[in-house]
Design an enzyme around this catalytic site. Structure first.
Site, PDB file in Angstrom:
ATOM      1  N   ASP A   1      60.526  11.477 -20.116  1.00  0.00           N
ATOM      2  CA  ASP A   1      59.472  10.305 -20.585  1.00  0.00           C
ATOM      3  C   ASP A   1      60.749   9.260 -19.956  1.00  0.00           C
ATOM      4  O   ASP A   1      61.732   9.347 -19.906  1.00  0.00           O
ATOM      5  CB  ASP A   1      59.378  10.003 -22.208  1.00  0.00           C
ATOM      6  CG  ASP A   1      58.928   8.593 -22.141  1.00  0.00           C
ATOM      7  OD1 ASP A   1      57.542   8.076 -21.638  1.00  0.00           O
ATOM      8  OD2 ASP A   1      59.553   7.490 -23.155  1.00  0.00           O
ATOM      9  N   SER A   2      59.446   8.227 -19.591  1.00  0.00           N
ATOM     10  CA  SER A   2      61.263   6.279 -19.188  1.00  0.00           C
ATOM     11  C   SER A   2      61.485   6.375 -20.502  1.00  0.00           C
ATOM     12  O   SER A   2      63.102   5.506 -19.825  1.00  0.00           O
ATOM     13  CB  SER A   2      60.105   5.786 -18.582  1.00  0.00           C
ATOM     14  OG  SER A   2      59.198   5.267 -20.702  1.00  0.00           O
TER      15      SER A   2
ATOM     16  N   TYR B   1      58.745   2.203 -16.764  1.00  0.00           N
ATOM     17  CA  TYR B   1      58.745   2.599 -16.052  1.00  0.00           C
ATOM     18  C   TYR B   1      56.940   1.705 -15.625  1.00  0.00           C
ATOM     19  O   TYR B   1      56.448   1.223 -14.772  1.00  0.00           O
ATOM     20  CB  TYR B   1      57.548   3.945 -15.932  1.00  0.00           C
ATOM     21  CG  TYR B   1      59.463   5.417 -15.411  1.00  0.00           C
ATOM     22  CD1 TYR B   1      60.066   4.347 -15.696  1.00  0.00           C
ATOM     23  CD2 TYR B   1      58.470   6.363 -15.660  1.00  0.00           C
ATOM     24  CE1 TYR B   1      62.085   5.558 -15.255  1.00  0.00           C
ATOM     25  CE2 TYR B   1      59.113   7.143 -15.337  1.00  0.00           C
ATOM     26  CZ  TYR B   1      61.028   6.640 -14.829  1.00  0.00           C
ATOM     27  OH  TYR B   1      62.182   7.937 -15.248  1.00  0.00           O
TER      28      TYR B   1
ATOM     29  N   CYS C   1      49.482   4.879 -23.682  1.00  0.00           N
ATOM     30  CA  CYS C   1      51.199   3.978 -23.352  1.00  0.00           C
ATOM     31  C   CYS C   1      51.578   4.919 -24.937  1.00  0.00           C
ATOM     32  O   CYS C   1      51.338   4.770 -26.180  1.00  0.00           O
ATOM     33  CB  CYS C   1      51.457   3.153 -24.097  1.00  0.00           C
ATOM     34  SG  CYS C   1      52.936   2.250 -23.685  1.00  0.00           S
ATOM     35  N   THR C   2      52.787   5.446 -24.917  1.00  0.00           N
ATOM     36  CA  THR C   2      53.619   6.214 -26.033  1.00  0.00           C
ATOM     37  C   THR C   2      54.083   5.819 -27.232  1.00  0.00           C
ATOM     38  O   THR C   2      54.119   5.887 -28.361  1.00  0.00           O
ATOM     39  CB  THR C   2      54.941   7.019 -25.428  1.00  0.00           C
ATOM     40  OG1 THR C   2      55.549   6.562 -24.957  1.00  0.00           O
ATOM     41  CG2 THR C   2      54.239   8.487 -25.192  1.00  0.00           C
ATOM     42  N   HIS C   3      54.148   4.077 -27.023  1.00  0.00           N
ATOM     43  CA  HIS C   3      54.781   3.599 -27.850  1.00  0.00           C
ATOM     44  C   HIS C   3      53.843   2.871 -28.710  1.00  0.00           C
ATOM     45  O   HIS C   3      54.072   2.360 -29.785  1.00  0.00           O
ATOM     46  CB  HIS C   3      55.327   2.092 -27.379  1.00  0.00           C
ATOM     47  CG  HIS C   3      56.644   1.953 -26.413  1.00  0.00           C
ATOM     48  ND1 HIS C   3      57.360   3.363 -25.596  1.00  0.00           N
ATOM     49  CD2 HIS C   3      57.784   1.608 -26.654  1.00  0.00           C
ATOM     50  CE1 HIS C   3      58.069   2.603 -25.179  1.00  0.00           C
ATOM     51  NE2 HIS C   3      58.580   2.292 -26.130  1.00  0.00           N
TER      52      HIS C   3
END
Lengths: 270, 270
Positions: free
Chosen positions: B13-14, B45, B187-189
């Protein structure tokens, strides 16, 4: 140290923010050519470690040096805060950061001696403004605060209205209560949020932006070392970026206050 | 394509966000070892070009491949959206992204066929969710919107209160009016802002997070290809980052839901 009146002034920043410094340089030194590098593939610097920001800064500087710059202006507050000693040691040309000029400008403005500094987490953590201010005046009281959401707000163009006002209040309400009469906008993005910041800290706090002070310091250094470009010489302004240029060219015009005709993409991951 | 039941599952992941995907993988596949790489020196990213994100993704994948992974999970939505074809073509092991599993999970949940997608500018601009959803169901109506301020809000830990609520209202008020009954948190956030998002879109919109769906897809693929690690084999979990590890270890625990004992810093700027 190489000294010549030939060659452009090199300027680098993590992205578009440093264009506000370039703007002041162009206004103060209209006979100088410039080369600007925005490290848009690795932006932002403000949330990264000093080690990584120093590594990126050295690569940026080397790239500009290979293009014949006579002086380097580090337009990014975070890079100025953490990488200036490494850059000065590594480069054969003079290096100017934004911290010392900004600190000096704040000391000229303050009346009661209470100076606030806002910046990225990297800038505030480095303590560079605090050291610079207290070295110049040991009696100055300094209060520093990181404001990490200001950069994405400015990049998004959310510069007025309820959200920037609330974010500014969250970060800055304390300053108004603590005898701060001068506030250093210690990140090139923050002048775009001047309205929201001024609303929260009130009319009695002077806002200091280091772009003009940095241009003045550059002019003084070039004059002192007899490195000024001759008047009437043809000037050129070049732009490099590490990500694709479209967004830089578009958003950058807002920071530079004039159109950016084009920017060349370069790969610095060597 | 190399097929083996030996070796860890690689995840990149970024930054820290992909740890929510790793968490689901660990829960769903407790006998598997994992290697996680967070590209914290080049994060984020989501605001960078597809070209740059693809270049970084290939470097991340190569790094993990050299450490013997049997399968790669691209935990970053932006990298999944823009770099999956390049990764699949370049790697000798199976590659799974988060977009297709997330899209399938959304299609299972929607009743009226109106699916919303929120993500980074890079993810939304790529059209990857839109294509994946409409390929699976040509009748589905998709409305996508980039929400760039959600990542810095989540990273700052501003997950509840007035600011995230106002930002969510600015981005999402339209969804509530446009017949969307299912919203993909692309988005994972974003799962960290679930509370603020749910407040704005209301209780009749189902929120879909691709972490669990991706873990399920990984389990299916490993079973199908007979690549599952044998039960009872000793498992290990390793963590790599490209910036200094301190903040990753500290903030990452919030995303992973368990402590991260340590992370090793590596330089991928080769």
């Amino acid at each position: 140290m190489r000294q010549t009146s030939h060659g452009p002034i090199g300027v680098f920043d993590s992205g578009v923010g440093g264009l506000t410094v370039l703007k002041s340089l162009m206004e103060r030194l209209p006979h100088e050519s410039t080369l600007y590098l925005g490290d848009t593939a690795r932006v932002p610097y403000g949330t990264k470690s000093g080690e990584v920001v120093t590594r990126y800064s050295l690569k940026n500087a080397q790239f500009l040096l290979e293009r014949g710059i006579k002086l380097l202006v580090v337009a990014c507050n975070t890079a100025s805060a953490v990488a200036l000693p490494a850059l000065s040691a590594a480069l054969p040309v003079p290096v100017i950061g934004v911290i010392a000029p900004g600190a000096r400008a704040a000391l000229k403005r303050t009346r009661g001696g209470g100076v606030g500094v806002i910046g990225t987490p990297g800038t505030v953590r480095s303590g560079a403004y605090q050291r610079e201010l207290q070295a110049a005046d040991p009696h100055v009281k300094v209060k520093a605060r990181a404001c990490p959401l200001f950069v994405p707000l400015a990049e998004e163009g959310w510069m007025t209205g309820e959200v920037p006002h609330l974010v500014a209040r969250e970060y800055l309400a304390d300053f108004a209560r603590e005898g701060v009469d001068t506030l250093v906008l210690g990140c090139t993005h923050y002048p775009l949020l001047k309205g929201a910041i001024a609303e929260v800290v009130g009319p009695h706090v002077a806002l200091v932006d280091s772009a003009e002070a940095t241009a003045e310091a550059t002019a003084e250094l070039l004059a002192l070392r007899e490195m000024l470009a001759p008047e009437g010489a043809p000037t050129t302004h070049g732009y490099y970026v590490t990500d694709v240029p479209e967004r830089f060219v578009e958003v950058g015009a807002r920071f530079l206050g004039r159109p950016i005709p084009s920017a060349e993409q370069v790969d610095l991951s060597f």
